[in-house]
Structure formats: C-alpha cells, structure tokens
Design a protein around this motif. Structure first.
Motif, PDB file in Angstrom:
ATOM      1  N   LEU A  99       7.443   0.861   1.704  1.00  0.00           N
ATOM      2  CA  LEU A  99       5.917   0.797   2.367  1.00  0.00           C
ATOM      3  C   LEU A  99       4.707  -0.688   2.330  1.00  0.00           C
ATOM      4  O   LEU A  99       3.797  -0.527   2.609  1.00  0.00           O
ATOM      5  CB  LEU A  99       4.877   2.625   1.351  1.00  0.00           C
ATOM      6  CG  LEU A  99       5.833   3.278   1.451  1.00  0.00           C
ATOM      7  CD1 LEU A  99       4.740   4.094   0.274  1.00  0.00           C
ATOM      8  CD2 LEU A  99       5.340   4.058   2.767  1.00  0.00           C
ATOM      9  N   LYS A 100       5.727  -1.483   1.879  1.00  0.00           N
ATOM     10  CA  LYS A 100       4.861  -2.858   1.564  1.00  0.00           C
ATOM     11  C   LYS A 100       3.898  -2.913   0.328  1.00  0.00           C
ATOM     12  O   LYS A 100       3.194  -3.932   0.646  1.00  0.00           O
ATOM     13  CB  LYS A 100       4.856  -3.208   3.063  1.00  0.00           C
ATOM     14  CG  LYS A 100       5.621  -3.026   3.912  1.00  0.00           C
ATOM     15  CD  LYS A 100       6.686  -4.350   4.111  1.00  0.00           C
ATOM     16  CE  LYS A 100       7.657  -4.616   4.896  1.00  0.00           C
ATOM     17  NZ  LYS A 100       8.855  -3.830   4.789  1.00  0.00           N
ATOM     18  N   GLU A 101       4.055  -2.140  -0.726  1.00  0.00           N
ATOM     19  CA  GLU A 101       2.729  -2.241  -1.455  1.00  0.00           C
ATOM     20  C   GLU A 101       3.028  -3.296  -2.362  1.00  0.00           C
ATOM     21  O   GLU A 101       3.329  -1.996  -3.458  1.00  0.00           O
ATOM     22  CB  GLU A 101       2.376  -0.462  -1.392  1.00  0.00           C
ATOM     23  CG  GLU A 101       1.222   0.401  -0.289  1.00  0.00           C
ATOM     24  CD  GLU A 101       1.007   1.752  -0.567  1.00  0.00           C
ATOM     25  OE1 GLU A 101       0.810   1.043  -1.847  1.00  0.00           O
ATOM     26  OE2 GLU A 101       0.818   2.157   0.335  1.00  0.00           O
ATOM     27  N   GLN A 102       3.483  -3.869  -2.492  1.00  0.00           N
ATOM     28  CA  GLN A 102       4.767  -5.079  -3.507  1.00  0.00           C
ATOM     29  C   GLN A 102       3.705  -4.486  -4.685  1.00  0.00           C
ATOM     30  O   GLN A 102       4.507  -4.339  -6.388  1.00  0.00           O
ATOM     31  CB  GLN A 102       4.391  -6.250  -3.449  1.00  0.00           C
ATOM     32  CG  GLN A 102       5.470  -6.617  -2.582  1.00  0.00           C
ATOM     33  CD  GLN A 102       5.461  -6.167  -0.779  1.00  0.00           C
ATOM     34  OE1 GLN A 102       4.111  -5.939  -0.664  1.00  0.00           O
ATOM     35  NE2 GLN A 102       6.283  -6.417  -0.303  1.00  0.00           N
ATOM     36  N   ASP A 103       2.268  -4.561  -5.070  1.00  0.00           N
ATOM     37  CA  ASP A 103       1.560  -4.704  -6.649  1.00  0.00           C
ATOM     38  C   ASP A 103       2.014  -3.156  -7.428  1.00  0.00           C
ATOM     39  O   ASP A 103       2.168  -2.784  -8.255  1.00  0.00           O
ATOM     40  CB  ASP A 103       0.347  -4.287  -5.929  1.00  0.00           C
ATOM     41  CG  ASP A 103       0.051  -7.034  -6.080  1.00  0.00           C
ATOM     42  OD1 ASP A 103       1.077  -7.057  -6.463  1.00  0.00           O
ATOM     43  OD2 ASP A 103      -1.292  -6.727  -5.384  1.00  0.00           O
ATOM     44  N   LYS A 104       2.304  -2.132  -6.806  1.00  0.00           N
ATOM     45  CA  LYS A 104       2.024  -0.908  -6.781  1.00  0.00           C
ATOM     46  C   LYS A 104       3.727  -0.730  -7.627  1.00  0.00           C
ATOM     47  O   LYS A 104       4.243  -0.327  -7.912  1.00  0.00           O
ATOM     48  CB  LYS A 104       2.158   0.506  -5.771  1.00  0.00           C
ATOM     49  CG  LYS A 104       0.083   0.247  -5.842  1.00  0.00           C
ATOM     50  CD  LYS A 104       0.011   1.493  -4.661  1.00  0.00           C
ATOM     51  CE  LYS A 104      -1.809   1.267  -4.615  1.00  0.00           C
ATOM     52  NZ  LYS A 104      -1.985   2.666  -3.309  1.00  0.00           N
ATOM     53  N   ALA A 105       4.647  -1.815  -6.565  1.00  0.00           N
ATOM     54  CA  ALA A 105       6.029  -1.079  -6.342  1.00  0.00           C
ATOM     55  C   ALA A 105       6.300  -1.832  -8.021  1.00  0.00           C
ATOM     56  O   ALA A 105       6.577  -1.105  -8.878  1.00  0.00           O
ATOM     57  CB  ALA A 105       6.610  -2.426  -5.323  1.00  0.00           C
ATOM     58  N   ALA A 106       6.012  -3.078  -8.013  1.00  0.00           N
ATOM     59  CA  ALA A 106       5.629  -3.961  -9.312  1.00  0.00           C
ATOM     60  C   ALA A 106       5.384  -3.352 -10.591  1.00  0.00           C
ATOM     61  O   ALA A 106       5.755  -2.710 -11.773  1.00  0.00           O
ATOM     62  CB  ALA A 106       5.083  -5.798  -9.359  1.00  0.00           C
ATOM     63  N   SER A 107       4.139  -2.208 -10.526  1.00  0.00           N
ATOM     64  CA  SER A 107       3.769  -1.608 -11.549  1.00  0.00           C
ATOM     65  C   SER A 107       4.779  -0.481 -12.176  1.00  0.00           C
ATOM     66  O   SER A 107       4.825   0.177 -12.976  1.00  0.00           O
ATOM     67  CB  SER A 107       2.519  -1.485 -10.996  1.00  0.00           C
ATOM     68  OG  SER A 107       1.282  -2.006 -11.210  1.00  0.00           O
ATOM     69  N   ALA A 108       5.207   0.083 -10.821  1.00  0.00           N
ATOM     70  CA  ALA A 108       6.664   1.168 -10.999  1.00  0.00           C
ATOM     71  C   ALA A 108       7.666   0.949 -11.765  1.00  0.00           C
ATOM     72  O   ALA A 108       8.011   0.943 -13.061  1.00  0.00           O
ATOM     73  CB  ALA A 108       6.619   1.514  -9.412  1.00  0.00           C
TER      74      ALA A 108
END
Length: 85
Positions: A50-59
C-alpha cells in the motif's frame, strides 16, 4: 485463527491489500494463536504494498519485539534494512 489467516492470504494474493490487512489484524485478537507472527509479517507486507512505509516499518518492528525467536525475524530485519529503518 487458521481459517482467518488463510482468508487474509487469499485477499493478499488477489491484490486486495487493504482488505487483507483487516483480516490479518483480526488474528491478533485471538488470545492463543500460532499464527500471530505470520499475521504480523503479512500486516507489514500489506503496508508495503500500500506504499505506507512508516506503517510497514512499525509492523516489522512489532514482529521483532513480540516474536524475537520466531522464523520471520531475519526477514523482518532485511525489510527494515531495505526501508532504511
């Protein structure tokens, strides 16, 4: 929990990442599940798609902190390195 996980996998495979994210997140509500680390990895990957890198990193970081001895730790670290986090 297993059926719930595979529902998320099917949606992920269809490219329905937002819907898959919802399904994978539901798994974390189970008090005792063997799929929590699998679901957390897929949550992070949904965010990547979904191109949400900050949320991906947090996950990915959540995966590392909550499941430090599970099989996906090295993958999560690689993804974080790729994201520059």
């Amino acid at each position: 929990d297993n059926a719930q996980y595979w529902k998320g996998e099917c949606l992920y495979g269809l490219g329905e990442y937002r819907r898959a994210l919802v399904e994978f997140t539901k798994i974390l509500a189970f008090s005792s599940t063997e799929k929590a680390d699998d679901a957390q990895l897929k949550i992070a990957r949904c965010y990547l798609q979904l191109k949400e890198q900050d949320k991906a990193a947090s996950a990915f970081k959540k995966l590392l902190s909550e499941h430090p001895k599970r099989e996906y730790v090295s993958r999560a670290r690689e993804e974080l390195k790729y994201l520059g986090k």
